[in-house]
Design an enzyme around this catalytic site. Structure first.
Site, PDB file in Angstrom:
ATOM      1  N   HIS A 287       0.835  -1.203   0.000  1.00 45.28           N
ATOM      2  CA  HIS A 287       0.000   0.000   0.000  1.00 45.28           C
ATOM      3  C   HIS A 287       0.872   1.257   0.000  1.00 45.28           C
ATOM      4  O   HIS A 287       0.644   2.183  -0.791  1.00 45.28           O
ATOM      5  CB  HIS A 287      -0.918  -0.003   1.216  1.00 45.28           C
ATOM      6  CG  HIS A 287      -1.707   1.266   1.390  1.00 45.28           C
ATOM      7  ND1 HIS A 287      -3.035   1.357   1.070  1.00 45.28           N
ATOM      8  CD2 HIS A 287      -1.343   2.494   1.860  1.00 45.28           C
ATOM      9  CE1 HIS A 287      -3.459   2.597   1.311  1.00 45.28           C
ATOM     10  NE2 HIS A 287      -2.448   3.301   1.801  1.00 45.28           N
ATOM     11  N   GLU A 288       1.864   1.284   0.881  1.00 44.41           N
ATOM     12  CA  GLU A 288       2.694   2.483   0.992  1.00 44.41           C
ATOM     13  C   GLU A 288       3.533   2.707  -0.261  1.00 44.41           C
ATOM     14  O   GLU A 288       3.629   3.828  -0.768  1.00 44.41           O
ATOM     15  CB  GLU A 288       3.585   2.392   2.233  1.00 44.41           C
ATOM     16  CG  GLU A 288       2.833   2.356   3.547  1.00 44.41           C
ATOM     17  CD  GLU A 288       1.861   3.515   3.714  1.00 44.41           C
ATOM     18  OE1 GLU A 288       2.116   4.592   3.150  1.00 44.41           O
ATOM     19  OE2 GLU A 288       0.841   3.340   4.392  1.00 44.41           O
TER      20      GLU A 288
ATOM     21  N   HIS B 256       1.857   4.419  -3.137  1.00 40.64           N
ATOM     22  CA  HIS B 256       1.806   5.884  -3.145  1.00 40.64           C
ATOM     23  C   HIS B 256       2.929   6.447  -4.015  1.00 40.64           C
ATOM     24  O   HIS B 256       2.741   7.439  -4.735  1.00 40.64           O
ATOM     25  CB  HIS B 256       1.925   6.439  -1.726  1.00 40.64           C
ATOM     26  CG  HIS B 256       0.666   6.334  -0.931  1.00 40.64           C
ATOM     27  ND1 HIS B 256      -0.519   6.884  -1.348  1.00 40.64           N
ATOM     28  CD2 HIS B 256       0.404   5.744   0.266  1.00 40.64           C
ATOM     29  CE1 HIS B 256      -1.461   6.645  -0.445  1.00 40.64           C
ATOM     30  NE2 HIS B 256      -0.928   5.951   0.540  1.00 40.64           N
TER      31      HIS B 256
END
Length: 632
Positions: A429-430, A433
């Site tokens: 998820h990170e 970004h």
């Protein structure tokens, strides 16, 4: 900066910031030759840009100097009494940085492990540099005058005997080459090419040793053996061109410790493609024995500070990153395992995304772009067990050419505390970004997901990739997944609903965005829509069990990787700060470009089911439309 917000956990979790949610024994290696006792000690020093600019500002170089001359002046200024030669591999990269390498010499003989590299910026000034020059006492006499060293054939025999190489010297003869004191051996068998020998110095234990560097390529090992020039059964050091590494980790596809056990993974980098041509532990100029390389620098950061360069990393000269973990241990007790897991997950995701199109020119995170475009010098800095927060994670994405930064925190939601590095979904998820901020609006603009709906999609893309990657072969259209459930120790996960194609399990439609005022809730709606896209494409094309996609006519042949590819390509097409409808259209356009629109109806079926139908009209009020296109 982006985090993985724990929706609905305000009362349960002490949130300080907005956010999410046995050692292998040395011995005979599987490849045959155990070189661990013979590895060189690390001696390199590196001056990064900030330090370099402060150190060399007083140097005055003529405007007439080219970058090689400028680099040469720096070396001469640093070591005025030493001799060296310029290696003939200098070049200017596509990022405008000139790279020049030097080899130290003594009496005209190379000191083989004494190097100096200088990087010159576009402005003609020294950008960074590193060196491992020998600074001890030099030999007073020239060994080529007395020639009191052994014949190179004896050195070959010594290397074969000491290292038990599968080479038969038979009637080996040393044939001189053009380069001084360099020989090729004829009359041997067992090697893939004729062995070679060259007379060189090496620095070891603070002294110089004259050696024969014997080169033998035996397939699984391609060795440079530094044999003492007099005592030829003494091998001082060995270099192996064939890199191998072992990691004990939760394998790709296992989201967290509830889904399996750590296993041994060997040489996982995607060297058959082009994602990690230097493996995971090199950047084309330097090789590392720690969790650092061209794509990722992973380390702990218990203080939570900004400094990372000298933070702790597991160090294994044999590249055997094998550490223990069990659920009864506190995070500090398994930090080696956690850092290794973070390094493995982020590197694997880098390689997967590279195959899908997140390349150098697209603005990916790499130190060395290897002449393939983009800015480079921007690998991802990944901090494990970062002390600046708990129960969270985040990723900062500056424009291309500047390092991305991931901060992974421990979670105090269970006893003992849990480490987010062990939940792959949070890590993915990170990192996503970084993907979306580099692709949306172009790699030079990191301000294209700043509006509320666009920022929500940034969160949703992170959940989408995390969920797509954790799918199992026996999953079906009816399989549901949560986010952050293990780390948060929270049944049902940290999102309002699990990701599901069942409207009763997850009733979100686009109209629900109307009442939302923060990005994580909006992101859950977007990821819910993309979960429908994912399964529609899997139903059409199946799901490969392989980590890396297989391509047919430029498109991934299975539905999971096709979905990830279309979502990625869509990011490159959509405008700066897009809305859901524009993102939908960009994904449809991406399929048109990739497959000539073969998946339009499968895609629109997913979008229309959740309110983004063919006749949706974007306005101040979000009203669902469930219409399918007439040609579907």
């Amino acid at each position: 900066m982006h985090g993985l917000l724990l929706a609905g956990l305000a009362a349960a979790l002490p949130l300080g910031v907005a956010g999410l949610p046995a050692r292998q024994q040395s011995g005979l290696s599987p490849r045959g030759i155990d070189i661990n006792p013979y590895r060189f000690a690390s001696m390199a020093k590196y001056s990064e840009h900030k330090a370099t600019s402060q150190m060399v500002h007083s140097f005055s170089y003529s405007k007439d100097d080219d970058y090689v001359a400028t680099a040469t002046k720096l070396v001469k200024s640093t070591f005025p009494n030493m001799t060296f030669r310029t290696v003939k591999d200098h070049y200017i990269g596509t990022n405008g940085i000139g790279h020049v390498h030097f080899k130290q010499t003594a009496h005209g003989i190379d000191i083989d492990n004494a190097d100096f590299n200088v990087n010159i910026g576009r402005d003609g000034k020294v950008f960074t540099f590193g060196n491992s020059f020998y600074e001890g006492e030099m030999p007073k006499t020239n060994p080529l005058t007395k020639r009191d060293f052994s014949d190179p054939v004896k050195a070959l025999h010594g290397a074969i005997k000491t290292l038990k190489l599968p080479v038969k010297p038979q009637s080996a003869k040393a044939m001189p080459m053009k380069e001084a004191e360099t020989f090729k051996f004829e009359g041997t068998s067992g090697a893939l090419s004729d062995p070679m020998a060259k007379l060189v110095y090496i620095q070891k234990d603070g002294k110089l040793h004259l050696t024969w560097r014997v080169e033998t390529d035996v397939g699984d090992n391609w060795l440079l053996s530094y044999v003492d020039s007099k005592e030829t059964e003494t091998v001082h050091n060995v270099v192996d061109y064939v890199a191998s590494a072992d990691y004990k980790v939760f394998a790709w596809g296992l989201n967290d410790p509830t889904e399996g056990q750590p296993t041994m993974i060997k040489d996982p980098w995607n060297t058959t493609g082009t994602g990690s041509p230097f493996t995971w532990h090199g950047d084309g100029q330097m090789d590392y024995t720690v969790t650092r390389g061209n794509n990722i620098a992973a380390q702990d950061n218990p203080s939570g500070g900004e400094q990372w360069e000298n933070n702790y990393r597991p160090d294994s000269p044999e590249l055997s990153f094998v550490y223990e973990y069990n659920e009864q241990m506190e995070p500090e007790q398994y930090k080696d395992f956690a850092i290794t897991q973070l390094f493995y997950t982020t590197n694997t995701f880098h390689d997967v995304l590279y195959s899908l199109g997140f390349t150098e020119e697209a603005g990916n995170f790499q130190m060395n772009n290897n002449g393939k475009g983009g800015e480079g010098n921007d690998f991802a800095i990944c901090n494990a067990q970062d002390g600046s927060g708990t129960n969270n994670a985040n990723f900062a994405t500056p424009p291309d050419g500047q390092n991305g930064r991931m901060r992974m925190y421990t979670w105090t939601t269970a006893q003992p505390s849990r480490d987010g590095d062990l939940e792959a979904g949070i890590v993915i998820h990170e990192y996503t970004h970084g993907l979306s901020n580099r692709l949306c609006g172009g790699p030079a603009n990191s301000n294209c997901l700043t509006e509320l709906e666009a920022g929500g999609m940034g969160e949703g893309w992170g959940d989408f990739y995390a969920t797509a990657i954790r799918l199992k072969q026996d999953d079906t259209h009816d399989t549901d997944y949560t986010m952050g459930e293990w780390a948060a120790n929270m049944q049902g996960g940290i999102r309002e609903y699990p990701y599901s194609t069942n409207m009763q399990t997850n009733p979100y439609t686009y109209a629900d965005v109307q009442g939302m005022d923060e990005v994580h809730g909006i992101g859950t709606v977007w990821a819910t829509i993309l979960y429908e896209v994912l399964w529609n494409l899997i139903d059409e094309h199946g799901m490969s069990k392989n980590i890396m996609p297989k391509f047919v006519n430029g498109a991934p042949s299975d539905g999971r990787n096709l979905a990830m590819k279309l979502v990625l390509d869509g990011m490159t097409l959509m405008p700066c700060n897009p809305n859901f409808m524009q993102a939908r259209d960009a994904i449809i356009d991406a399929d048109q470009a990739l497959t000539n629109g073969q998946n339009k109806c499968a895609l629109m079926k997913a979008f229309s089911k959740r309110g983004l139908g063919a006749n949706y009209k974007h306005g101040k009020t979000r009203v669902n439309n469930f219409d399918m296109p007439a040609d579907c």
